[in-house]
Design an enzyme around this catalytic site. Structure first.
Site, PDB file in Angstrom:
ATOM      1  N   ASP A 154      23.890 -13.378  20.822  1.00 55.40           N
ATOM      2  CA  ASP A 154      23.903 -12.576  19.601  1.00 55.40           C
ATOM      3  C   ASP A 154      22.527 -12.584  18.947  1.00 55.40           C
ATOM      4  O   ASP A 154      22.188 -13.486  18.186  1.00 55.40           O
ATOM      5  CB  ASP A 154      24.956 -13.109  18.630  1.00 55.40           C
ATOM      6  CG  ASP A 154      25.130 -12.195  17.410  1.00 55.40           C
ATOM      7  OD1 ASP A 154      24.302 -11.277  17.239  1.00 55.40           O
ATOM      8  OD2 ASP A 154      26.087 -12.404  16.655  1.00 55.40           O
ATOM      9  N   ILE A 166      21.752 -15.995   7.725  1.00 57.04           N
ATOM     10  CA  ILE A 166      22.987 -16.770   7.740  1.00 57.04           C
ATOM     11  C   ILE A 166      23.290 -17.242   9.155  1.00 57.04           C
ATOM     12  O   ILE A 166      22.785 -16.694  10.135  1.00 57.04           O
ATOM     13  CB  ILE A 166      24.171 -15.948   7.194  1.00 57.04           C
ATOM     14  CG1 ILE A 166      24.450 -14.725   8.082  1.00 57.04           C
ATOM     15  CG2 ILE A 166      23.909 -15.530   5.756  1.00 57.04           C
ATOM     16  CD1 ILE A 166      25.696 -13.937   7.678  1.00 57.04           C
ATOM     17  N   GLY A 217      28.820 -16.297  12.450  1.00 56.90           N
ATOM     18  CA  GLY A 217      30.212 -16.695  12.282  1.00 56.90           C
ATOM     19  C   GLY A 217      30.759 -17.343  13.536  1.00 56.90           C
ATOM     20  O   GLY A 217      31.550 -18.290  13.480  1.00 56.90           O
ATOM     21  N   HIS A 258      20.550 -13.138  11.507  1.00 61.85           N
ATOM     22  CA  HIS A 258      20.562 -14.594  11.664  1.00 61.85           C
ATOM     23  C   HIS A 258      19.169 -15.182  11.915  1.00 61.85           C
ATOM     24  O   HIS A 258      19.046 -16.405  12.086  1.00 61.85           O
ATOM     25  CB  HIS A 258      21.491 -14.974  12.819  1.00 61.85           C
ATOM     26  CG  HIS A 258      22.840 -14.327  12.713  1.00 61.85           C
ATOM     27  ND1 HIS A 258      23.741 -14.656  11.728  1.00 61.85           N
ATOM     28  CD2 HIS A 258      23.424 -13.342  13.454  1.00 61.85           C
ATOM     29  CE1 HIS A 258      24.835 -13.915  11.869  1.00 61.85           C
ATOM     30  NE2 HIS A 258      24.665 -13.111  12.904  1.00 61.85           N
TER      31      HIS A 258
END
Length: 286
Positions: free
Chosen positions: A190, A210, A213, A195
């Protein structure tokens, strides 16, 4: 462009080829924090293939979430800046191997309209099959497209989430994350700059990049492995959760767990910010 509904429901792709080796298996384990204590022999078995005394390399079950990264049923026109992971539900038909050549079948399961200004939910299913055509894992994913609501679809029919017990947790674990953890985890597939790029994160409404998830999802898998599965990946039959708030790299994630027979319920919480980041979690053990 708005989501092309209901034509989007017909999107599918079959027989997509993928492969991995023990290198990808260990990289994923490092990405979810395995080996942070380099003297922990149980965690070393997920990140180290050579020992003075022979020990088998193990696969973190949620490696399944990245083993066919990019397997999609087709292109859906979404605002990339405003999409985040909403949910993951993985059923393990057999344990994940250290290396494999597999195929993936992907389809759109549903697209749900929360309304203009409230976003949309896109739900996909990916079935991973081994070289003999047998099911290895089934992955159901939900993407929250925060700015793509109002396309005229239905909001009805979404699956009901697992409900965690109302009693106090049976166990609670603190798992620290590293400030650079998202930079490691992204190497498993990803590469979303949300991120890794501070400016992109600000455009998306976050003060800084961040954590994925799906990295937090891997942390919850680690918690169950450690607490109720004796670090045995083959004990996992199903692992599912919803993502309710972001984790910032460097934070400590507190994972609360409840056991009822072979069902382990869990939620994840950031004490410092008093926010729940994972809800409705459940692991079903064999």
């Amino acid at each position: 462009m708005p989501i092309d509904y209901p034509a989007v429901l017909n999107l599918r792709a079959n027989g997509l080829p993928y492969s991995w080796s023990e290198k990808e298996v260990m990289l994923y384990a490092l990405g979810v924090g395995m080996g942070s204590d380099p003297l922990n022999q149980q965690e070393l078995q997920f990140v180290n293939e050579v020992f003075a005394t022979s020990k088998p390399l193990k696969v973190v079950p949620t490696f399944a979430s990245v083993c066919v990264w990019g397997a999609r049923p087709g292109v859906i026109d979404l605002n990339r800046v405003m999409i985040v992971d909403g949910e993951r539900d993985i059923t393990f038909h057999k344990p994940m191997p250290l290396a494999a050549n597999v195929t993936a079948d992907a389809r759109v399961m549903g697209v749900y309209d929360k309304g203009r200004g409230r976003g949309a939910i896109v739900q996909n299913e990916v079935v991973v099959r081994d070289g003999g055509g047998d099911k290895m894992v089934t992955i159901i994913s939900s993407t929250f497209a925060r700015s793509d609501g109002g396309f005229g679809g239905s909001s009805e029919g979404m699956r009901e989430p697992h409900q965690v017990p109302r009693r106090a947790p049976d166990r609670s674990l603190d798992i620290p994350t590293r400030p650079d953890q998202a930079l490691i985890y992204r190497l498993s597939g990803d590469r979303n700059p949300l991120h890794s790029d501070p400016e992109f994160a600000r455009q998306a409404g976050f003060a800084r990049p961040i954590l994925h998830g799906m990295c937090t999802y891997g942390l919850t898998c680690r918690a169950v492995l450690q607490s109720y599965a004796d670090y045995d990946p083959s004990a996992f039959h199903r692992h599912r959760a919803r993502f309710s708030a972001p984790v910032f790299p460097g934070e400590i994630v507190t994972i609360n767990l409840w056991r009822d027979g072979n069902s382990i319920s869990f939620e994840a919480y950031i004490r410092e910010r008093r926010v729940t980041v994972v809800k409705n979690g459940q692991t079903v053990l064999r």
